[in-house]
Design a protein around this motif. Structure first.
Motif, mmCIF file in Angstrom:
data_model
loop_
_atom_site.group_PDB
_atom_site.id
_atom_site.type_symbol
_atom_site.label_atom_id
_atom_site.label_comp_id
_atom_site.label_asym_id
_atom_site.label_seq_id
_atom_site.Cartn_x
_atom_site.Cartn_y
_atom_site.Cartn_z
ATOM 1 N N GLN A 141 2.937 -8.218 56.536
ATOM 2 C CA GLN A 141 3.673 -7.038 56.082
ATOM 3 C C GLN A 141 2.780 -5.810 56.165
ATOM 4 O O GLN A 141 1.691 -5.793 55.578
ATOM 5 C CB GLN A 141 4.142 -7.227 54.640
ATOM 6 C CG GLN A 141 4.924 -6.048 54.071
ATOM 7 C CD GLN A 141 5.176 -6.217 52.587
ATOM 8 O OE1 GLN A 141 4.296 -5.981 51.763
ATOM 9 N NE2 GLN A 141 6.386 -6.658 52.236
ATOM 10 N N THR B 130 15.936 -11.684 55.700
ATOM 11 C CA THR B 130 14.670 -11.472 55.007
ATOM 12 C C THR B 130 14.764 -12.181 53.670
ATOM 13 O O THR B 130 15.565 -11.807 52.807
ATOM 14 C CB THR B 130 14.398 -9.966 54.802
ATOM 15 O OG1 THR B 130 14.350 -9.319 56.079
ATOM 16 C CG2 THR B 130 13.076 -9.754 54.089
ATOM 17 N N HIS C 125 7.754 -6.144 59.020
ATOM 18 C CA HIS C 125 7.394 -7.553 58.884
ATOM 19 C C HIS C 125 7.217 -8.176 60.259
ATOM 20 O O HIS C 125 7.920 -7.815 61.214
ATOM 21 C CB HIS C 125 8.478 -8.322 58.130
ATOM 22 C CG HIS C 125 8.478 -8.075 56.656
ATOM 23 N ND1 HIS C 125 9.372 -8.683 55.790
ATOM 24 C CD2 HIS C 125 7.691 -7.298 55.872
ATOM 25 C CE1 HIS C 125 9.133 -8.288 54.552
ATOM 26 N NE2 HIS C 125 8.124 -7.435 54.578
#
Length: 409
Positions: free
Chosen positions: A396, A234, A350
């Motif tokens: 998100q 990430t 995500h």
């Protein structure tokens, strides 16, 4: 229920105790403590002296059950609530069953010897803990007081500082503080070597590093190259956004599901020393990499579960927050995370594919929260010029679970 009075005692022993503390020791039917501490007391007719069981925590409850109905004093080094037995007893028995009579802690004595204020000093306990913990606290100009586990701890810490680029940091080992054999040794981490120190010691560290050693902040958003990874990471800006919505809190537990390099769980733990996190990763190589990243970045307590969600989630402690960085479309993953999440807990997921985007949009429609599309671009060379290069857009979804959601799940 057995009640316990915990009395702090320093290296100066009986002479350093206040009269009220001495009265409590004299009046006790049983005194518990380490053999070194018990040897500091004068004889009291009829009083039973018992050393702590080993292993300590597992043996404490049956020991205290055997002492029901007696007056019990437990000896602790200095302040019983600074990485001491007082904290353990309160956790086991409850605050109402424990009285604490502190002495001056080794930390207070170390600050006095170094002339460091409490406001400018961080305290790190390595007593019975992985020494990699000290790496979380490193930063130019920081002052650390490290509670050592034993005589080898200073050498181990010095080696870790050198590996992290902080070899020029000044180290002072303060031994047997407050006692007749108190001693002090000064040096630098890079020249400390493997020498042993007296067993009872506190390490004072003035952190220093060359300008080309990048400092690592305790707020979310470490550089991507701070992590060993294979591309499953990430990225920095997305990670900072996720952590802001996950809201790391003291003692709160995070599930980092589909953890990749473990970056979100690691930064969650760096945000507060009492935070807890479990990284769930099905790939064994990535799981091993997560463990290495956690140790190098000062949070070796990160739990790593090898397995695929949702099955790997079944026996885990209920979380206060969940991050789903990968595998959200796997059947049952979001459902398992949502059902396990505590009321008031935060979930952030995500997605980069159309399928994941559609799934998160549906959950957003059912449960609310925030649905955000994040697009990050970086300046990179284009021929002889510079232009913007976009990364993949990430959807998100961030939501807080309400009591109504908990009742209906």
């Amino acid at each position: 229920m057995t009640r316990v009075c915990v009395v702090g005692i320093g290296a100066d022993g009986w002479d350093g105790l206040s009269e009220p503390a001495r009265d409590r020791v004299r009046a006790a039917d049983v005194v518990l403590g380490g053999s070194r501490q018990l040897d500091l007391l004068p004889n009291v007719d009829g009083q039973v002296r018992r050393a702590w069981p080993s292993p300590l925590r597992d043996g404490l409850v049956p020991l205290l059950d055997d002492l029901e109905g007696t007056t019990v004093v437990a000896l602790a080094s200095g302040d019983p609530m600074v990485s001491g037995i007082g904290t353990t007893l309160v956790a086991l028995l409850g605050a109402e069953a424990v009285e604490v009579v502190p002495a001056v802690s080794s930390i207070a004595l170390a600050r006095a010897r170094m002339r460091w204020s409490a406001e400018t000093t961080d305290v790190v306990s390595l007593v019975g803990r992985d020494p990699h913990l000290v790496l979380r606290w490193l930063g130019p100009g920081r002052r650390l007081l490290v509670l050592s586990s034993d005589e080898r701890t200073p050498a181990v810490v010095a080696s870790l500082l050198v590996e992290a680029g902080y070899g020029t940091s000044a180290m002072t080992v303060l031994a047997d503080l407050g006692g007749p054999s108190e001693a002090r040794v000064d040096g630098a981490a890079q020249t400390w070597g493997d020498r042993e120190s007296p067993r009872l010691n506190v390490i004072a560290i003035s952190c220093a590093a060359p300008y080309d050693v990048a400092p690592l902040a305790l707020v979310g958003g470490l550089p991507d190259d701070a992590f060993e990874h294979d591309g499953q990471l990430t990225k920095r800006d997305l990670r900072a956004s996720a952590l802001a919505r996950l809201v790391p809190l003291p003692e709160a537990l995070l599930w980092d599901v589909g953890a990749g390099a473990g970056s979100v769980g690691i930064e969650w733990l760096r945000a507060h020393p009492s935070a807890r996190a479990i990284a769930v990763e099905r790939d064994p190589e990535r799981a091993a990499r997560i463990r290495r990243n956690a140790a190098r970045l000062g949070v070796p307590a990160l739990g790593v579960v090898e397995g695929a969600a949702p099955g790997a989630l079944a026996d885990l402690v209920r979380p206060d927050a969940v991050f789903v960085g990968g595998g959200a479309t796997r059947p049952g993953v979001l459902e398992a995370c949502w059902d396990a999440l505590r009321p008031g807990g935060r979930l952030v997921a995500h997605g980069v594919t159309l399928e994941t985007e559609a799934l998160l949009a549906r959950w957003f429609g059912e449960h609310g929260g925030e649905l955000t599309r994040l697009q990050v671009e970086h300046a990179e060379p284009i021929g002889g010029f510079t232009g913007w290069t976009p990364a993949r857009a990430v959807v998100q979804w961030a939501v807080t679970k309400g009591h109504h959601d908990a009742e209906s799940s």
